[in-house]
Design a protein around this motif. Sequence first.
Motif, mmCIF file in Angstrom:
data_model
loop_
_atom_site.group_PDB
_atom_site.id
_atom_site.type_symbol
_atom_site.label_atom_id
_atom_site.label_comp_id
_atom_site.label_asym_id
_atom_site.label_seq_id
_atom_site.Cartn_x
_atom_site.Cartn_y
_atom_site.Cartn_z
ATOM 1 N N SER A 29 0.835 -1.196 0.000
ATOM 2 C CA SER A 29 0.000 0.000 0.000
ATOM 3 C C SER A 29 0.873 1.251 0.000
ATOM 4 N N PHE A 30 1.950 1.224 0.780
ATOM 5 C CA PHE A 30 2.899 2.330 0.810
ATOM 6 C C PHE A 30 3.539 2.513 -0.563
ATOM 7 N N GLY A 31 3.859 1.401 -1.212
ATOM 8 C CA GLY A 31 4.462 1.469 -2.536
ATOM 9 C C GLY A 31 3.539 2.087 -3.569
ATOM 10 N N VAL A 32 2.279 1.663 -3.581
ATOM 11 C CA VAL A 32 1.348 2.209 -4.575
ATOM 12 C C VAL A 32 1.040 3.670 -4.259
ATOM 13 N N PHE A 33 1.108 4.045 -2.981
ATOM 14 C CA PHE A 33 0.974 5.461 -2.625
ATOM 15 C C PHE A 33 2.086 6.280 -3.274
ATOM 16 N N VAL A 89 11.393 -9.796 -5.861
ATOM 17 C CA VAL A 89 12.464 -9.131 -6.597
ATOM 18 C C VAL A 89 11.879 -8.204 -7.657
ATOM 19 N N ILE A 90 10.789 -8.652 -8.296
ATOM 20 C CA ILE A 90 10.127 -7.818 -9.299
ATOM 21 C C ILE A 90 9.554 -6.569 -8.645
ATOM 22 N N VAL A 91 8.919 -6.732 -7.484
ATOM 23 C CA VAL A 91 8.373 -5.567 -6.774
ATOM 24 C C VAL A 91 9.492 -4.601 -6.428
ATOM 25 N N LEU A 98 10.626 3.651 -9.812
ATOM 26 C CA LEU A 98 10.006 4.881 -9.315
ATOM 27 C C LEU A 98 11.077 5.870 -8.881
ATOM 28 N N VAL A 99 12.072 5.397 -8.154
ATOM 29 C CA VAL A 99 13.148 6.274 -7.674
ATOM 30 C C VAL A 99 13.920 6.872 -8.851
ATOM 31 N N VAL A 100 14.315 6.017 -9.793
ATOM 32 C CA VAL A 100 15.097 6.489 -10.955
ATOM 33 C C VAL A 100 14.277 7.474 -11.781
ATOM 34 N N LEU A 191 10.800 1.360 -0.853
ATOM 35 C CA LEU A 191 11.632 0.219 -1.234
ATOM 36 C C LEU A 191 12.329 -0.372 -0.018
ATOM 37 N N LEU A 192 12.834 0.477 0.855
ATOM 38 C CA LEU A 192 13.515 -0.006 2.060
ATOM 39 C C LEU A 192 12.564 -0.832 2.927
ATOM 40 N N VAL A 193 11.345 -0.337 3.100
ATOM 41 C CA VAL A 193 10.363 -1.076 3.899
ATOM 42 C C VAL A 193 10.080 -2.434 3.264
ATOM 43 N N GLN A 194 9.919 -2.462 1.945
ATOM 44 C CA GLN A 194 9.633 -3.721 1.254
ATOM 45 C C GLN A 194 10.814 -4.685 1.319
ATOM 46 N N LEU A 195 12.026 -4.157 1.293
ATOM 47 C CA LEU A 195 13.202 -5.018 1.452
ATOM 48 C C LEU A 195 13.191 -5.719 2.809
#
Length: 404
Positions: A29-33, A89-91, A98-100, A191-195
């Motif tokens: 959810s954080f990622g899609v935000f 890994v895909i996520v 997004l960052v780039v 990304l850090l949270v998802q890692l």
Amino acid sequence: MSDIACQAALAAPDTKTPGAAWPAVFSLSFGVFGLVTAEFLPVSLLTPMAAELGVTNGAVGQAITATAVVAALAGPLLVLGSGRLDRRVIVWALMAMLVVSSVLTAFAGSVGVLLVARGLLGFALGGFWAMMTALALRLVPPADVPRAMSIIVMGVSVATVVAAPLGAALGALWGWRATFLAAAALGALSLLVQLLVLPRLPSVGAPGFASFRAALSRRAVLIGFATVIIVVSGHFAGFTFIRPFLEEVPRLDVATISLALLAFGVGGFLGNPVAGMIAARSPAWAAGGVSLLIGAASLLLALFGGTPAVAFAAVALWGFAFGGFPVAVSIWNARAAPDLAESSGALLSSSFQVAIASGALIGGFLIDGIGPHGVIVYAAAAVVLGAGVMLTLGRAAERTRAGA
């Protein structure tokens, strides 16, 4: 056990987990935000971006078009090319995009670089949406899938509320380039949270063209896609041009229009969990019901929109209704093809993007040809038609599946 639970359990018995991975769900959810916030930023920063790049507003506006076009293609391409890669890994790769993209946008010196950057964001956005249902089916027990979908889609609702006003505020304070660097920082944090919290999600098979054909052969899947294309195109045909309607018909000032749009976003935030709860029992009723509410709101605007209070209330109702639509149709899609979640999710993502592009195009022709009233009337007619598809064909398919 519910119908979706039975089907999901049969479809992917080797991916069941003993409990729900709720931290991973919230990380998505954080990622899609972060993704949707980055998608909406050019709307509030269009003028300063165009001025600094030395081009017209329309030229910079193509950055939004580029995001949608690439997103429409990204879902199917990602699913076909994902092979046996671990899905986490895909996520991670999509969030890195997004960052780039945000960094490239911040340092863009020309429209060409800007379009490349926004195309990269479009791939990340379309790919993420394509995998969303499949990820939810694997991160929580089957009975919790509707709740997980609602939580993930909540990131969209929150971004809808905060992205435009936050972008405008930060743009005025720091400038548009620094605002996009802030979006990059948001993506990096996500990304850090998802890692940290995403578990291993090994592939359970390499999807191919056959899986797309199989998804498209299912009547329930096609009903969902038809509903999305009709309702979302109608919504965007009208809502893309809601500002000129509010300026010309009830003659609201800029401050009141901003409040009305904020009410739309807050309404969407509230509509998401309500639709999710209804969709847990019947996604057809949820998707059809919120579509009817969009139709009612747009009809109120068309008939009584000259009264400022009615216009304001109708916009808020519209936001509440549309906020529930993505979660309702996502749960419908998950129930229609739980064993083909990646393929059907990719096609659903593409359906949304095609509907967004076509709706805005139709709305543009209508507002230039017959004015703001005409485009709102068209929106009402389209979303009611889409509601009819789901409440007749969709409900029939739902009853058939329940009796099977």
